[in-house]
Design an enzyme around this catalytic site. Structure first.
Site, PDB file in Angstrom:
ATOM      1  N   GLU A 305      48.944  45.340  42.607  1.00  0.00           N
ATOM      2  CA  GLU A 305      48.664  45.880  43.779  1.00  0.00           C
ATOM      3  C   GLU A 305      49.708  45.311  44.836  1.00  0.00           C
ATOM      4  O   GLU A 305      49.432  44.589  45.852  1.00  0.00           O
ATOM      5  CB  GLU A 305      47.533  45.334  44.244  1.00  0.00           C
ATOM      6  N   GLU A 411      42.187  51.239  34.746  1.00  0.00           N
ATOM      7  CA  GLU A 411      40.876  50.938  35.305  1.00  0.00           C
ATOM      8  C   GLU A 411      40.059  52.160  35.718  1.00  0.00           C
ATOM      9  O   GLU A 411      39.817  52.409  36.876  1.00  0.00           O
ATOM     10  CB  GLU A 411      41.087  49.980  36.635  1.00  0.00           C
TER      11      GLU A 411
HETATM   12  C1  XIL Z   1      37.216  44.063  40.585  1.00  0.00           C
HETATM   13  C2  XIL Z   1      35.915  43.471  39.717  1.00  0.00           C
HETATM   14  O1  XIL Z   1      35.540  44.782  39.031  1.00  0.00           O
HETATM   15  C3  XIL Z   1      34.764  42.927  40.499  1.00  0.00           C
HETATM   16  O2  XIL Z   1      33.815  42.316  39.752  1.00  0.00           O
HETATM   17  C4  XIL Z   1      35.638  41.708  41.406  1.00  0.00           C
HETATM   18  O3  XIL Z   1      34.548  41.491  42.282  1.00  0.00           O
HETATM   19  C5  XIL Z   1      36.569  42.361  42.171  1.00  0.00           C
HETATM   20  O4  XIL Z   1      37.637  42.860  41.581  1.00  0.00           O
HETATM   21  N1  XIL Z   1      41.518  46.492  41.092  1.00  0.00           N
HETATM   22  C6  XIL Z   1      41.798  45.548  40.081  1.00  0.00           C
HETATM   23  C7  XIL Z   1      40.565  45.050  39.549  1.00  0.00           C
HETATM   24  O5  XIL Z   1      42.742  45.277  39.655  1.00  0.00           O
HETATM   25  O6  XIL Z   1      40.918  43.632  39.095  1.00  0.00           O
HETATM   26  C8  XIL Z   1      39.164  44.969  40.309  1.00  0.00           C
HETATM   27  O7  XIL Z   1      38.079  44.398  39.868  1.00  0.00           O
HETATM   28  C9  XIL Z   1      39.359  46.316  40.729  1.00  0.00           C
HETATM   29  C10 XIL Z   1      40.346  46.819  41.626  1.00  0.00           C
END
Ligand code: XIL
Length: 487
Positions: A305, A411
């Site tokens: 990101e 994701e």
């Molecule tokens: C999220 C997790 O799912 C949550 O449990 C945590 O509180 C915050 O992070 N992008 C990413 C992930 O790369 O690491 C994130 O995961 C969601 C968005």
């Protein structure tokens, strides 16, 4: 041939409780039997059996209340309004072990048959059963009476469905490793695991130890694996691959990492010190992992990101402030330097389908290519049924693919407004379309990973975005992903 097979992935399939308070509840692909008061209290189902046909009957049962319990497969048959019983199969069922009860049964003449599963003693014991199967010899009258489609099959396994194309994986939070039903489901369905939070900098960087070391050397960075270990142990013990997430990120990274003496009250460190910390941290992570889990992690999100949603340029983060514009390139340089041979190194981001952001991401990737330290791009794909459109998603995948990088959906989740039949179908459609797109580029995709096992475990649980519901039952979206070519 099979003339009947239960598929408890969708509903009760005609099974009902025998005995007053007996309840049957669907699990993943089993029914749970509870509320028993008597050894004959059981799950039962009416069957139309042909007299004189040698049926093979089998069922799998499991219980976790006793070290061992004796269980039976039985039949209740009715003639002239009078019900009589026969016990057909009997076995000791050890705790937590799916055990098969099986027999050959040749029915006599009766008006009605109920097949059921009961216990010998243990009248109040709860248990689960699945895969109830009835077979009749090929060519027999009973076999001919059955239509081609018996409907019922075991639940498909996503890792098997996609085995020829890419890994199918899932994010798992550390606490979930303690839940047996989650572990079992994970191992049935997924081939690669990502720690949902436990391998992020705020989990792996040991701030206290680093602060002590910094008194001698400001560039020191100490790493600890204790939060990641339950997940890594689970993966190692079960032959799963692991995708590492994530080395360099603006979020979930201790603020102290960027400050002199690891003290947030003091100024940010210089570029030189921060590059030193970055290198030591990345080296430390790879060394710690290789020491305890050699070969387990096949790929890493090196940077996550970095592109800003507003400007579509590098996000204003502590990394940019301390190191400067080349922090992404340096992270990949160090990752390549210390990663074991063959580890795939990814840049990972969200909103790739938004045209402006896509441009920013493509520029960043293009700038990284000449140094040869990046292997792939990870599309987060935290979507909803309505947004982004398949057109935008497709165009983004095409443009990234044109760079010649490997890809992964890192994701995946697809949110809906309400947990209704209609929305669940729209959700299934979106998942299916995404899988069709990924399959079009199957040579470049290394993996598809959903971001969580079941809706209540999701970081977006309010939008019911995953493949399994609160009871770990497969949703329409699961069946769409399992059969992307389907209607
Ligand atoms: C999220 C997790 O799912 C949550 O449990 C945590 O509180 C915050 O992070 N992008 C990413 C992930 O790369 O690491 C994130 O995961 C969601 C968005």
């Amino acid at each position: 041939m099979t003339v009947y097979q239960s598929n408890f992935s969708v509903g009760m399939d005609g099974w009902y409780g025998r005995g007053d308070a007996v309840t049957l509840t669907p699990g993943l692909n089993w029914l749970k039997v509870e509320g028993r008061k008597s050894s004959w209290h059981s799950p039962g189902r009416d069957f139309d059996l042909t007299e004189g046909c040698p049926y093979q009957i089998s069922v799998q049962v499991r219980q976790d209340e006793m070290d061992s319990a004796e269980m039976m497969l039985s039949v209740a048959h009715t003639l002239d309004g009078k019900e009589t019983y026969e016990n057909l199969a009997r076995a000791q069922v050890k705790r937590d072990a799916w055990t098969t009860l099986q027999c050959t049964y040749t029915p006599g003449y009766y008006e009605k048959f109920v097949l059921y599963v009961e216990t010998v003693g243990a009248p109040e014991m709860s248990f689960e059963f699945r895969l109830f199967r009835l077979e009749a010899p090929e060519g027999s009258e009973a076999a001919q009476a059955v239509s081609q489609d018996t409907g019922a099959q075991e639940l498909p396994s996503l890792k098997q469905v996609y085995a020829d194309a890419f890994d199918f994986g899932c994010a798992l939070p550390g606490y979930a490793v303690n839940r047996k039903e989650v572990r079992e489901l994970f191992l049935e369905q997924f081939s690669i695991l990502t720690a949902e939070n436990e391998m992020k900098p705020d989990a792996l960087l040991d701030v206290n130890a680093s602060r002590k070391l910094a008194q001698e050397d400001e560039t020191a960075a100490a790493v600890r694996l204790d939060r990641a270990r339950p997940l890594m142990d689970f993966a190692k013990a079960n032959g799963l691959k692991v995708h590492g997430h994530v080395l360099v990120w603006h979020s979930q990274t201790p603020e102290a990492f960027f400050h002199e003496g690891y003290d947030t009250a003091r100024p940010l460190v210089t570029r030189e010190v921060m590059l030193g910390r970055m290198e030591n941290y990345i080296r430390g992570v790879f060394e710690a992992v290789e020491e305890m889990y050699p070969g387990l992690i096949v790929s890493w999100d090196v940077v996550n990101e970095a592109i800003d949603d507003g400007t579509n340029r590098l996000r204003d983060s502590n990394w940019l402030k301390t190191v400067g514009e080349d922090f992404v390139a340096r992270a990949f340089e160090y990752a390549r330097k210390y990663a074991p041979e063959g580890t795939l190194l990814y840049y990972n981001d969200y909103n790739t389908a938004v045209p402006g952001k896509l441009k920013g991401i493509l520029d960043l990737l293009q700038g990284l290519l000449p140094e040869g330290n990046i292997d792939g791009y990870g599309f987060q794909m935290h979507h909803t049924v309505g947004y982004p459109s398949m057109g935008l998603i497709t165009s983004a995948v095409e443009k990234v693919a044109a760079l010649g990088l490997k890809m992964r959906v890192s994701e995946l989740d697809v949110g809906i407004d309400a947990n209704t039949e209609a929305d669940l179908r729209r959700q299934a459609d979106k998942y299916r379309e995404i899988m069709r797109l990924v399959l079009r580029f199957r040579d470049a995709f290394e993996a598809v990973q959903v971001w969580g096992v079941s809706d209540p475990m999701s970081w977006r649980s309010g939008t019911f975005p995953l493949l399994f519901d609160a009871g770990l039952n497969p949703k329409p979206a699961f069946f769409a992903v399992a059969d992307p070519a389907g209607a």
